[in-house]
Design an enzyme around this catalytic site. Structure first.
Site, PDB file in Angstrom:
ATOM      1  CE  LYS A 126      -4.481   0.876   0.293  1.00  0.00           C
ATOM      2  NZ  LYS A 126      -5.616   0.000  -0.027  1.00  0.00           N
ATOM      3  CG  ASP A 166      -7.323   3.302  -0.654  1.00  0.00           C
ATOM      4  OD1 ASP A 166      -7.688   2.121  -0.612  1.00  0.00           O
ATOM      5  OD2 ASP A 166      -7.518   4.080   0.309  1.00  0.00           O
TER       6      ASP A 166
HETATM    7  N1  GLU Z   1      -7.402   0.288  -2.768  1.00  0.00           N
HETATM    8  C1  GLU Z   1      -8.145  -0.889  -3.085  1.00  0.00           C
HETATM    9  C2  GLU Z   1      -8.141  -1.831  -1.892  1.00  0.00           C
HETATM   10  O1  GLU Z   1      -8.196  -1.364  -0.772  1.00  0.00           O
HETATM   11  C3  GLU Z   1      -7.729  -1.525  -4.402  1.00  0.00           C
HETATM   12  C4  GLU Z   1      -6.282  -1.886  -4.524  1.00  0.00           C
HETATM   13  C5  GLU Z   1      -5.867  -2.361  -5.911  1.00  0.00           C
HETATM   14  O2  GLU Z   1      -6.692  -2.413  -6.815  1.00  0.00           O
HETATM   15  O3  GLU Z   1      -4.680  -2.657  -6.043  1.00  0.00           O
HETATM   16  O4  GLU Z   1      -8.140  -3.025  -2.004  1.00  0.00           O
END
Ligand code: GLU
Length: 446
Positions: A126, A166
């Site tokens: 992340k 996100d």
């Molecule tokens: N931010 C999204 C999550 O919390 C998607 C992450 C992604 O597609 O890599 O899973």
């Protein structure tokens, strides 16, 4: 908690000071693992717990940029590459003033188990920044994204680390980030980012996937009770990408969604949220829920109020942000007769709220299971990029639907196996953990 688990949790707290959300996310997983560790002592022998709570790599960098008036700003950028046992690090970027290392670590930690549950061969990571895109011009957002990517580009790649969106990072930001990556590396690595626009490597259905997936998961939960969404009244919080498509899908299943919210308050819309208006206000005008309420006859703007006090709902889908449902809010939900909570956001319920759900017999699915549809569809986008293909909307959403059904069944099977039938928290943590832990053992001490 068992002694050894307790010691590991205390060590995480001591070693990672001032990161309460990370402590919370780790605590919630560790608490579930007691029966798993009793059945599989090799996880303790191989120090899997000690290893899994420590990110493989943490990057923190300066992001300088210039606004339209020529003033210089300095934000902080993060990428936490948490675990690559199952595939390249995968997870979104969050741009929000509340972002700090602890927030990114909690999100990255959750992502490990969520991504494992999708069955898609993606590790956990992340990133993000304390940059606030609200009120910035497109050019300012572009300059920020270019500066952010100038550093991030050294660390990512289609087989290494694949960021996405996100909170605060949508199609516009992904476009600017991709453009700068391509310029710096002189490579059209379509699979280096997901959530791209449809004309240059994006997947149909990716925009809708998180919200749709959450509703698909809630539908599967209801089916275990012989029920459906038809005629149900639903509270949705948030008004971003996840909330918008949760509203659309829940209404397509015959439910009436009566709320949305943002940081300034909420809207109660007794006739059911008008999806087209919501999409227009949020995605075209980049407006607030107050703008929705002003344009919608019969809708009430509740300044400073969350949605959880609205009466008469059967289902709650928190789709805003972490810890948006505390103990009091959970009690309101229970007292008002809510029977099911499925999380579209990451960790929106506090541990105290989760206890209230347990005591009240509310059917509850944590975000790492119920919101996994977004990242699962990102993995489908990566597949399309590798094959230089673009699948139809129905193909992608069909695969998403199969993945959500499989995550649901995997959670229930693990909950059964470890003696807690119907416990989606234990099921999600146990199944996601085992898959990752087995890979870590097979790959040796790295
Ligand atoms: N931010 C999204 C999550 O919390 C998607 C992450 C992604 O597609 O890599 O899973």
């Amino acid at each position: 908690m068992d002694d050894r688990i307790e010691r590991i949790h205390s060590a995480v707290i001591a070693r990672n000071p001032a990161e309460p959300e990370f402590h919370q996310a780790v605590g919630e997983v560790l608490e579930s693992l007691e029966p798993v560790l009793a059945a599989r002592p090799e996880y303790l022998d191989e120090a899997i717990l000690e290893r899994i709570v420590e990110p493989e790599r943490q990057l923190i960098f300066r992001v300088p940029w210039e606004d339209d008036e020529g003033n210089i700003h300095v934000n902080r950028g993060f990428r936490v590459e948490f675990n690559s046992a199952l595939g390249p690090y995968k997870g979104g970027l969050r741009f929000h003033p509340s972002v700090n290392l602890g927030i990114i670590k909690f999100l990255g930690f959750e992502q490990i188990f969520k991504n494992a549950l999708t069955g898609q061969g993606i590790g956990g990571g992340k990133g993000g920044s304390d940059f606030d895109p609200h009120g910035k011009s497109d050019r300012e957002v572009m300059r920020f994204c270019q500066s952010f990517m100038t550093e991030l580009s050294r660390h990512i790649g289609p087989d290494t680390d694949v960021p996405a969106g996100d909170i605060g990072v949508g199609g516009r930001e992904i476009g600017y980030l991709f453009g700068q990556y391509k310029r710096l590396r002189n490579r059209f690595d379509a699979g280096v980012l997901t959530g791209k626009a449809l004309g240059w490597g994006g997947s149909l259905g990716r925009t809708e996937a998180t919200g749709y997936g959450t509703v698909m998961f809630a539908k599967a939960m209801l089916a275990t009770q012989g029920e459906s969404l038809e005629g149900k009244t639903v509270l949705v919080s948030g008004s971003g990408n996840v909330a918008i498509y949760a509203v659309q899908r829940a209404q397509a299943e015959g439910a009436r969604v009566v709320s949305i919210s943002d940081s300034s308050g909420s809207v109660y819309d007794p006739d059911g949220i008008d999806f087209d208006l919501l999409k227009q206000v949020k995605e075209v005008q980049r407006g607030r829920v107050a703008d929705y309420a002003a344009a919608r006859p019969g809708a009430q703007l509740r300044t400073g109020e969350k949605v959880w006090t609205i009466e008469g709902a059967d289902i709650a889908l928190p789709c805003a942000t972490q810890n948006e449902i505390d103990e009091d809010a959970a009690k309101e939900l229970a007292n008002n007769g809510v029977k099911l909570v499925a999380e579209g956001a990451n960790m929106p319920s506090t541990p105290e709220a989760i206890n209230v759900y347990r005591e009240a017999g509310i059917l509850y699915a944590p975000g790492k299971a119920a919101n996994a549809g977004g990242v699962a569809t990102s993995a489908l986008e990566m597949q399309q990029n590798s094959a230089r293909q673009q699948w139809s909307f129905d193909t992608t959403v069909g695969k998403l639907s199969e993945i959500m059904a499989s995550i649901h069944d995997t959670c229930l099977a693990a909950a059964d196996e470890f003696g807690h039938p119907g416990d989606y928290v234990l099921g999600a943590n146990a199944a996601g953990f085992q898959k990752t832990a087995d890979a870590m053992i097979q790959q040796g001490l790295v």
